[in-house]
Motif scaffolding. Structure first.
Motif: not given
Length: 445
Positions: A66-86
């Motif tokens: 949550g803190r990372v999303i609020d600091r960096r925005g949800p877009l880069p966090v979501a992309v990083a999550g999809t790469v890890a999940a893939a």
């Protein structure tokens, strides 16, 4: 391009990517236990550890997301999550020894846990309080539709005697995660006055968790969410399935039909239900869901009391799953938008992440509790416990309603009132002007 058009375009791209990701999940989720225990020959205990690893990995990352999303925005966090999940999904399909299987499961679980609150925050940014319920309802609908279609297709491709068939399934899931990441990466999130109340433009407060814990309404919503996920979602794969097979005595094939009834109820009822609940107070909608689920658990209990009438028992159990689906379709346009509307402007990611953490805790505790009670054969106590939990949802929801503002509890109706009041206020000067003009006009004799 207008702000509304930009928001709609961004939201459609997010929803499409999310649906494709759910489609990929459907290829592997129903077969994961069989894959680990039988295909890779690691046994049922290791399959249980893999399931637990998903939960542990999610619990490890969610407090910080949550803190990372609020600091960096949800877009880069979501992309990083999809790469890890893939990467985790592909590794899980290729792994054949338990250390690699657990490591891959950890990467997959953590990646999915990062993606979920990020997507929720992006949906908040691309919607308004009056359109948010419909946006989250659409997300839930597409998730279930994608999972259902993916599961059906995956069942046609899978072969327990051929590990390569499972590698294909995990490869498809991995590709779908990358597709989601690519679609999210191309989204242009709107930053305009219409949505600036939900788009952070300044530094994030350092006391995010302190602010959240001090928010009585959010704390109450988290307690409500824990009971809700424990008493419903947390029981599908453990206690309820065990009850259906051991007590109601239905076949595994019929259990699959019951699960299909749950998905069908969601797909068919979602938008019908949305029109009914959209203009009603959210707290009362949640309270009604608690009553519906209480009836569902009573139906499940009755299905175990009619062993001489298998058709009636099966009908009661399928009704249980269908009633759960109707309740879920009522919650999808209610719970997630409420979390967003409770959040301060710069803590939307923190609030979404906290609620996801509560959900994950309940999904970890729920199956464990249900499995233990099922293993001990304490089925009457199990049904009574869950009926009490369902009724507790209704009580907690009504108490939560006292802490919500009119805007938070029913934004659509509040918006309609404001619009009507603005119209009356605009008409009053015009009426006075007409009256004054009439007074100044000389009367012909």
């Amino acid at each position: 391009m207008s702000v509304t058009t930009a928001m709609g375009a961004a939201l459609r791209r997010i929803q499409l990517g999310n649906a494709l990701s759910a489609f990929g999940n459907g290829f592997t989720v129903p077969f994961l236990f069989v894959y680990v225990s039988q295909v890779r020959g690691l046994g049922a205990s290791m399959a249980g550890f893999v399931m637990m690893t998903f939960a542990v990995a999610a619990l490890a990352v969610l407090p910080f997301v949550g803190r990372v999303i609020d600091r960096r925005g949800p877009l880069p966090v979501a992309v990083a999550g999809t790469v890890a999940a893939a990467l985790g999904s592909l590794a899980l399909g290729l792994a054949s020894v338990w250390p690699l299987v657990l490591a891959a499961a950890a990467a997959l679980g953590a990646g999915i846990a990062v993606v979920q609150p990020s997507l929720a925050t992006m949906i908040v940014w691309c919607s308004t309080p009056t359109t948010r319920s419909r946006a989250f309802a659409m997300q839930f609908f597409l998730n279930n539709l994608g999972l259902g279609v993916g599961g059906l297709l995956g069942g046609q491709l899978v072969d327990t005697s051929d590990p390569a068939s499972f590698v294909r399934l995990f490869a498809i899931e991995s590709v779908m995660f990358l597709v989601l990441g690519a679609m999210v990466a191309t989204v242009r999130l709107p930053r305009a006055p219409k949505v600036e109340d939900k788009v952070p433009s300044g530094p994030t407060p350092q006391s995010g968790w302190r602010a959240l814990v001090g928010d009585r309404a959010m704390v109450q919503l988290c307690v409500l969410g824990f009971v809700m996920f424990f008493a419903c979602y947390g029981q599908f794969e453990s206690g309820l399935a065990a009850f259906a097979v051991e007590v109601t005595r239905i076949s595994p094939a019929m259990l699959g039909i019951a699960l299909a009834a749950n998905t069908m109820a969601i797909v068919v009822a979602q938008f019908v239900v949305l029109k009914l609940v959209e203009r009603r107070r959210r707290s009362r909608v949640i309270a009604l869901v608690g009553l519906i689920w209480a009836v569902a658990w009573v139906a499940a209990g009755l299905s175990g009391l009619v062993p001489g009438a298998p058709a009636l028992a099966t009908t009661l159990l399928i009704s249980t799953y269908a009633l759960f689906g109707i309740g879920e379709s009522m919650l999808s346009p209610t719970m997630a938008p409420l979390v967003a509307d409770l959040a301060p402007a710069r803590l939307v990611g923190q609030y979404n992440s906290a609620f996801a953490l509560v959900k994950q805790l309940a999904l970890a505790v729920g199956p464990a509790a249900g499995g233990l009670m099922a293993g001990a054969g304490a089925y009457p106590a199990y049904i009574v416990l869950l009926v009490v939990c369902a009724l507790g949802i209704s009580v907690l929801a009504l108490r939560l309603g006292r802490l919500l503002t009119a805007e938070q509890d029913n934004p659509v109706r509040a918006h309609a009132r404001r619009t009507a009041a603005a119209g009356v206020a605009a008409e009053a000067p015009a009426a006075r002007s007409v009256q004054e003009q009439g007074e100044r006009t000389p009367v012909a004799v």
